[in-house]
Design an enzyme around this catalytic site. Structure first.
Site, mmCIF file in Angstrom:
data_model
loop_
_atom_site.group_PDB
_atom_site.id
_atom_site.type_symbol
_atom_site.label_atom_id
_atom_site.label_comp_id
_atom_site.label_asym_id
_atom_site.label_seq_id
_atom_site.Cartn_x
_atom_site.Cartn_y
_atom_site.Cartn_z
ATOM 1 N N HIS A 192 0.677 -1.542 -0.085
ATOM 2 C CA HIS A 192 -0.202 0.177 -0.251
ATOM 3 C C HIS A 192 1.043 1.187 0.034
ATOM 4 O O HIS A 192 0.439 2.408 -0.427
ATOM 5 C CB HIS A 192 -0.451 0.018 1.169
ATOM 6 C CG HIS A 192 -0.303 0.815 2.242
ATOM 7 N ND1 HIS A 192 0.234 -0.506 2.981
ATOM 8 C CD2 HIS A 192 -0.158 1.609 3.196
ATOM 9 C CE1 HIS A 192 0.403 0.218 4.605
ATOM 10 N NE2 HIS A 192 0.243 1.388 4.571
ATOM 11 N N ASP A 201 -0.786 -7.335 2.575
ATOM 12 C CA ASP A 201 0.302 -6.009 2.234
ATOM 13 C C ASP A 201 1.743 -6.846 2.063
ATOM 14 O O ASP A 201 2.245 -6.392 1.324
ATOM 15 C CB ASP A 201 0.090 -5.530 3.001
ATOM 16 C CG ASP A 201 0.174 -4.217 2.267
ATOM 17 O OD1 ASP A 201 -0.063 -3.685 1.712
ATOM 18 O OD2 ASP A 201 0.864 -3.105 3.170
ATOM 19 N N SER A 235 3.486 3.463 8.251
ATOM 20 C CA SER A 235 3.536 2.025 8.438
ATOM 21 C C SER A 235 4.761 1.046 7.545
ATOM 22 O O SER A 235 5.737 1.661 7.031
ATOM 23 C CB SER A 235 3.088 2.215 6.417
ATOM 24 O OG SER A 235 1.723 2.911 7.139
ATOM 25 N N CYS A 626 74.039 35.173 -0.224
ATOM 26 C CA CYS A 626 74.958 36.225 0.833
ATOM 27 C C CYS A 626 73.992 36.621 1.286
ATOM 28 O O CYS A 626 73.879 37.336 2.738
ATOM 29 C CB CYS A 626 75.650 37.654 0.007
ATOM 30 S SG CYS A 626 74.676 38.340 -1.500
ATOM 31 N N HIS A 699 73.891 43.975 -3.099
ATOM 32 C CA HIS A 699 75.098 42.980 -2.163
ATOM 33 C C HIS A 699 75.143 43.557 -1.186
ATOM 34 O O HIS A 699 75.747 44.070 -0.604
ATOM 35 C CB HIS A 699 76.737 43.160 -3.002
ATOM 36 C CG HIS A 699 76.826 43.295 -4.845
ATOM 37 N ND1 HIS A 699 76.444 42.501 -5.121
ATOM 38 C CD2 HIS A 699 76.805 44.460 -5.961
ATOM 39 C CE1 HIS A 699 76.917 42.327 -6.477
ATOM 40 N NE2 HIS A 699 76.533 43.493 -6.501
#
EC number: 3.4.-.-
Length: 856
Positions: A192, A201, A235, A626, A699
């Site tokens: 159902h 069912d 159900s 450096c 540098h």
């Protein structure tokens, strides 16, 4: 009568008292003397049986926590006593036996059985070996207990995630776990529920019934359930028939599968009902409630019509189109699911538009040939697809505009920022934001129309940037507790951790090669000569003066490339220094030193003893390295507690990012990053930086000075001034000059044998990621990794899988606990990664939901 004297003593005093004996005769009588009796003998005899039972009893714990005896039966006590007596007797005989040596063990004194077996000679069977190997696949067979264990584990997982299980025998049975009657229960799909009304069912065989009974045993399975508490939507739920109370029909197998009620009686879905009961039975499906809510509110909510409506469209097709519209506008897996509704409500506006656009396009394809009949649905979906079509927003353009003018709020930049934000939002803009954008565009048009000329720039001939004659005062070099008795700086623990620099970025000066082998410093666009050769001091004064002249290299005069400006104003620390007449200050000969770090740019330079390396030899930075002297100078201002972490960050984070010959802007950016972790380095003095405009190189002068002269001198003398180069808006050519970088051949920087050893070299990214993956599944390794290298946690963002695995194993929580009181920055990183993992998990959930919706 005779009188006698009796003596009584009171301490040391004697008293004599007369007395006369009685005149009666003596009577002799025997007195019965009771024998001594043990008072507990009878009690021990009475309790001997009870004590014997308690001696062999075991202790068990009741449900309420009470400890009680579990007594043995009389037969069990007799067996236990016989066993103890036999054990004592055997032990006594063993102890009293004569000593002996066991040299041979046989079976009943005979020969071993292998002696009587015939020995067949093995012969070789000459066959052609088979080339193809046959794979034998073993058939997996489960015992009954293994099968039950598998079902229990599947039930535990599916009930926790509200999943479903399919039982397949001759037919398939779908079991869905739902939240019903206050707990998670198993439910089957009945006829159902699929729109079929049948007398039976739900049908299942005995095997399916037994498996359903096992799958239905979830939490609160044994709790009492009354039939009056079962409502619509229940159900197919499987209940315990023994704990069901109320008026209900027959059931079997200890299960009761809910179907519906008739005249107050609850029926099992497996029961066969009559046709009359079937017609009048109230099914417990949600469909009836849905249609009831639709029918009750349709007429009440509909708008008035200007025509007379007729039934021209099939009802079934209308239902299909209604489902299509629902999934196009409000997509969900189940219409009754609150989680789907909440996830839809939590979507950001941009993601919602993308979702609606995709579902509208899918709805049009699903509508198909019915678009001619349902023209109103087709038009709505076409309009929805057009309105929600995503706009391709280029975030790179937005970021570029924002970096250029984002912080400027004066006209016309303010109007440009408004339009930039407007285009980023796309279709999310409101009506008011559209109006503001139009007004901003009007202001820009007026500004462009009225603009006639640019702002005149100042003349470079008036530029002055004199170098201060006063030396900077360094707190760390002036504090008494940082100096020894000779006023030399004490490195302390910093000296030990500085070995990470010397072992990776410096090399020893080999006396066998001579100082001349180290005089030339190469860079990408040329060379520079060091004055290391002057460590050999000539005694001739004229020759010494000649060496102090240096090698002059002509540089261009002061020009725009010597300056740095922002918003039309000079940023003097980022410019070359000049004399009073505006000409550039040129560098002179810088003499070498022995094992010293030379810092300071203004006034007299400061000489700090270098940290001791692994040997007593001189150390020189490797070619192109450096700039490491900048970080070595910053180490002076770092506390001894943070020295280890500082050197590791420089080694593992800064150097790999800088790469080979980085620009001045990249070096300044890494210094800015280190200042965030170690704020004390903001006023650290830097070595003198020389600017070579011809080769576009900066540098960094180290302890071996510079034989080449004539360079321009950069005014920046501290870390905070050097960081000014890390600005995209700074108009400067110097910030793009090269400084230094990683050498081409340095194999020891690729990986390391032990990542936890003190002074270990840098690891590659792949090696670090492998170590992080190893620690996820080894708690001890991960704990040590968090203590020694906590910043490796950041590598987890490379993969969502790694991020989720670390979150699920509690690694981020462990990192927070370890570092919350030591260094909150690391704890903050762990917290952010944990929050990111949560968002990744949510994203994966949304992707999975989208896949499910697309597949539906």
């Amino acid at each position: 009568m005779a009188i006698y004297m009796s003596t009584i003593c009171f301490g040391s005093i004697e008293c004599k008292l007369p007395y006369s004996p009685a005149s009666c005769g003596h009577v002799t009588e025997e007195r019965e003397v009771l024998a001594s009796v043990e008072p507990f003998m009878d009690l021990e005899a009475q309790l001997s049986a009870r004590l014997l039972r308690q001696k062999h009893a075991t202790v068990r714990v009741l449900k309420n926590g009470t400890c009680a005896y579990r007594y043995k039966t009389d037969a069990q006590i007799v067996r236990i006593q016989k066993k103890l007596e036999r054990k004592e007797r055997d032990e006594y005989h063993f102890q009293m036996a004569a000593p002996s040596i066991v040299s041979k063990i046989t079976i009943a004194g005979g020969d071993p059985p292998s002696k009587y077996e015939p020995q067949t000679p093995k012969r070789v069977i000459h066959t052609t070996p088979r080339v193809r190997k046959v794979k034998k696949h073993s058939i997996i067979k489960l015992t009954e207990s293994q099968m039950n264990h598998l079902i229990k584990q599947v039930k535990r997982i599916m009930s926790a995630k509200k999943g479903s299980v399919h039982l397949i025998n001759k037919k398939s049975t779908h079991v869905q776990y739902k939240e019903i009657l206050g707990t998670t229960r198993a439910a089957v799909r009945t006829a159902h529920m699929m729109g079929l009304r049948r007398r039976v069912d739900f049908r299942c065989d005995m095997w399916t019934t037994e498996r359903l009974k096992c799958l239905a045993r979830t939490d609160k399975w044994s709790n009492r359930v009354h039939t009056i508490n079962i409502r619509k939507g229940d159900s197919g739920v499987i209940l315990n028939a023994d704990s069901l109370k109320g008026h209900f029909g027959r059931s079997s197998g200890g299960l009761f599968i809910v179907r519906g009620s008739h005249e107050g009686k609850l029926y099992d879905a497996r029961s066969k009902v009559t046709q009359g009961v079937l017609n009048s039975m109230v099914q417990f499906s949600n469909a009836e409630n849905f249609w009831k809510g639709l029918d009750d509110n349709w007429a009440r909510m509909r708008y008035p019509s200007d025509h007379t409506c007729i039934d021209g469209l099939p009802v079934e097709d209308c239902g299909r189109v209604a489902a299509l519209m629902t999934h196009s506008i409000l997509p969900c897996y189940e219409i009754t699911c609150p989680t789907c509704a909440q996830q839809y409500a939590n979507l950001p506006a941009s993601d919602l538009f993308k979702l609606l656009h995709k579902h509208a396009r899918d709805g049009l394809s699903r509508l198909g040939s019915d678009k001619d009949r349902f023209v109103h649905v087709n038009k709505f979906l076409v309009a929805l697809e057009h309105l929600t079509e995503p706009v391709d927003l280029n975030l790179e353009l937005f970021n570029e505009i924002f970096k250029s003018i984002g912080e400027k709020q004066q006209a016309p930049f303010k109007n440009l920022n408004v339009l930039n934000n407007f285009f980023l939002k796309g279709k999310e803009n409101t009506a008011h934001e559209w109006q503001v954008a139009q007004l901003s565009l009007l202001e820009l048009a007026r500004f462009q129309k009225n603009r006639t000329d640019n702002i005149k720039k100042g003349d470079i001939s008036f530029f002055r940037n004199k170098l201060s004659a006063k030396a900077n005062w360094n707190l760390y070099l002036s504090c008494d507790n940082q100096l020894d008795k000779n006023a030399n700086f004490l490195w302390g623990q910093r000296e030990y951790h500085a070995k990470r620099f010397f072992s990776n970025f410096f090399e020893e000066v080999d006396p066998a090669k001579g100082y001349s082998a180290y005089e030339i410093r190469k860079h990408p666009n040329g060379t520079r000569k060091l004055s290391i050769g002057n460590l050999v001091v000539p005694l001739d004064l004229a020759e010494f003066r000649q060496k102090m002249k240096g090698d002059y290299r002509k540089q261009p005069g002061v020009s725009k490339r010597c300056t740095s400006s922002k918003d039309g104003n000079y940023v003097y620390p980022c410019c070359c220094t000049t004399l009073d007449d505006g000409s550039a200050i040129e560098s002179t000969f810088y003499p070498p030193t022995k094992k010293h770090l030379v810092i300071g740019n203004s006034g007299d330079q400061k000489y700090v003893d270098l940290p001791k390396g692994d040997s007593e030899m001189l150390y020189i930075a490797k070619q192109g390295y450096c700039y490491i002297n900048v970080f070595l100078a910053m180490l002076i201002n770092v506390s001894e507690e943070d020295a280890k972490d500082f050197t590791k960050k420089v080694r593992d984070m800064c150097v790999p990012k800088l790469g080979t010959w980085p620009t001045m802007m990249d070096l300044a950016t890494t210094c800015a990053q280190m200042r965030i972790f170690y704020p004390d380095v903001h006023d650290a003095e830097l070595p003198r930086i020389l600017v070579d405009h011809d080769t576009q190189t900066c540098h960094v002068v180290d302890s071996f000075g510079s034989q080449t002269t004539g360079y321009h001198i950069l005014k920046a003398s501290s870390v905070s001034q050097l960081i000014l180069f890390a600005n995209d808006e700074l108009e400067s050519e110097i910030k793009h000059y090269r400084v230094g970088g990683v050498p081409n051949a340095c194999p020891e920087l690729g990986s390391t044998i032990s990542p936890f050893r003190e002074g270990g070299v840098i690891m590659s990214e792949s090696a670090a990621l492998k170590l992080l993956l190893k620690g996820i599944f080894r708690p001890k390794v991960m704990r040590q990794l968090l203590l020694d290298e906590p910043h490796l946690l950041i590598l987890s963002i490379l993969s969502p899988g790694i991020l989720m695995a670390m979150y699920n194993n509690g690694i981020f929580e462990l990192a927070v606990r370890l570092w919350i009181n030591e260094k909150q920055s690391i704890a903050m990183i762990a917290s952010l990664l944990s929050a990111l993992a949560l968002r990744v998990s949510a994203a994966e959930t949304l992707v999975a939901q989208r896949i499910i919706i697309d597949a539906a």
